[in-house]
Design a protein around this motif. Structure first.
Motif, short mmCIF file in Angstrom:
data_model
loop_
_atom_site.label_atom_id
_atom_site.label_comp_id
_atom_site.label_asym_id
_atom_site.label_seq_id
_atom_site.Cartn_x
_atom_site.Cartn_y
_atom_site.Cartn_z
N PRO A 163 29.40 6.42 20.34
CA PRO A 163 30.64 7.03 20.83
C PRO A 163 31.91 6.40 20.27
O PRO A 163 32.97 7.02 20.31
N ASP A 164 31.83 5.20 19.72
CA ASP A 164 33.00 4.60 19.07
C ASP A 164 33.25 5.20 17.70
O ASP A 164 34.33 5.02 17.13
N GLU A 165 32.25 5.94 17.17
CA GLU A 165 32.37 6.54 15.84
C GLU A 165 32.45 8.06 15.88
O GLU A 165 32.94 8.69 14.94
N TRP A 166 31.93 8.66 16.95
CA TRP A 166 31.91 10.12 17.07
C TRP A 166 32.02 10.51 18.53
O TRP A 166 31.41 9.89 19.40
N GLN A 167 32.86 11.53 18.79
CA GLN A 167 32.99 12.10 20.13
C GLN A 167 32.89 13.62 20.03
O GLN A 167 33.30 14.20 19.02
#
Length: 244
Positions: A198-202
């Motif tokens: 989630p820090d790279e894609w949402q």
């Protein structure tokens, strides 16, 4: 070293997990396909006319999504550690899709669970129905245009603890219908996500961020997987979008 499944009634020992999950999977198939780094059937992202933009669904049919407060408590207890090595990783070490009885596989069970007015043939294949991809709001009438996403991707699980599991434990993880780990989404969103955290894609649908974070935390907590500092920080932010 390996996970012991958490439940509302305590923890299940390793030997209890496969048996308990089998009962639930069989029930899900009669009442109802691949990780985000594991596209269904190897198809290319669909540009089919069966997809149209619509309002994103919310929690939909996902099982076991905790409340925001419970997710925050679970997140606080997760072990924080850097990503481990990808050495030795293979999708084959997470066997899927598992047979669920009545000619159904896990993929087909998820499609039937997530769709509306789903009709299946004698081989349990969804031949018609309506689906909404909760990551981006796209609507579908052809199940072949959908991927089954693992909320926590197989590769992410590998580098946060699953490399220490047995093959049977990884099979349980890859076919989990009890927790919010599997869902039907557009091929585009699934390929965009890949094995990212989630820090790279949402998800594009920001009103799904709350449920996404709650689901991610629940899966990591259930399987006692680690989170990175950046991952934990972003999950905290996404949980902040939840209504009071």
């Amino acid at each position: 070293m390996g996970f012991q499944e958490r439940t509302r009634f305590g923890r299940l020992g390793r030997s209890a997990v496969p048996a308990a999950l089998t009962v639930l999977l069989l029930a899900g198939c009669q009442g109802v396909g691949s990780g985000s780094d594991d596209p269904a059937q190897g198809a290319e992202p669909s540009t089919s006319a069966s997809a149209t933009t619509g309002a994103p669904a919310q929690e939909g049919t996902l099982p076991g999504v905790p409340s925001a407060d419970d997710a925050r408590a679970e997140l606080a207890e997760l072990k924080v550690a850097p990503h481990g090595s990808m050495s030795g990783y293979s999708r084959d070490k997470f066997p899927h899709w598992e047979e669920q009885g009545d000619n159904c596989t896990t993929r087909e069970a998820v499609l039937k669970r997530d769709g509306k007015d789903v009709k299946t043939d004698d081989e349990c294949r969804a031949v018609s129905g309506n689906w909404v991809s909760i990551y981006d709001g796209e609507k579908f009438t052809d199940s072949g245009d959908l991927d089954i996403d693992h909320t926590v991707p197989l590769a992410n699980a590998w580098r946060s603890g699953a490399d220490q599991w047995t093959q049977e434990q990884r099979k349980t993880f890859a076919n989990d219908l009890k927790h919010p780990q599997l869902l039907s989404v557009s091929a585009h969103s699934n390929r965009s996500k890949g094995d990212q955290g989630p820090d790279e894609w949402q998800p594009d649908a920001k009103d799904y961020w709350c449920t996404y974070a709650r689901s991610w935390v629940s899966v990591k907590s259930t399987y006692e997987l680690t989170v990175t500092d950046a991952e934990k920080a972003e999950l905290t932010t996404m949980l902040g979008t939840c209504s009071a």
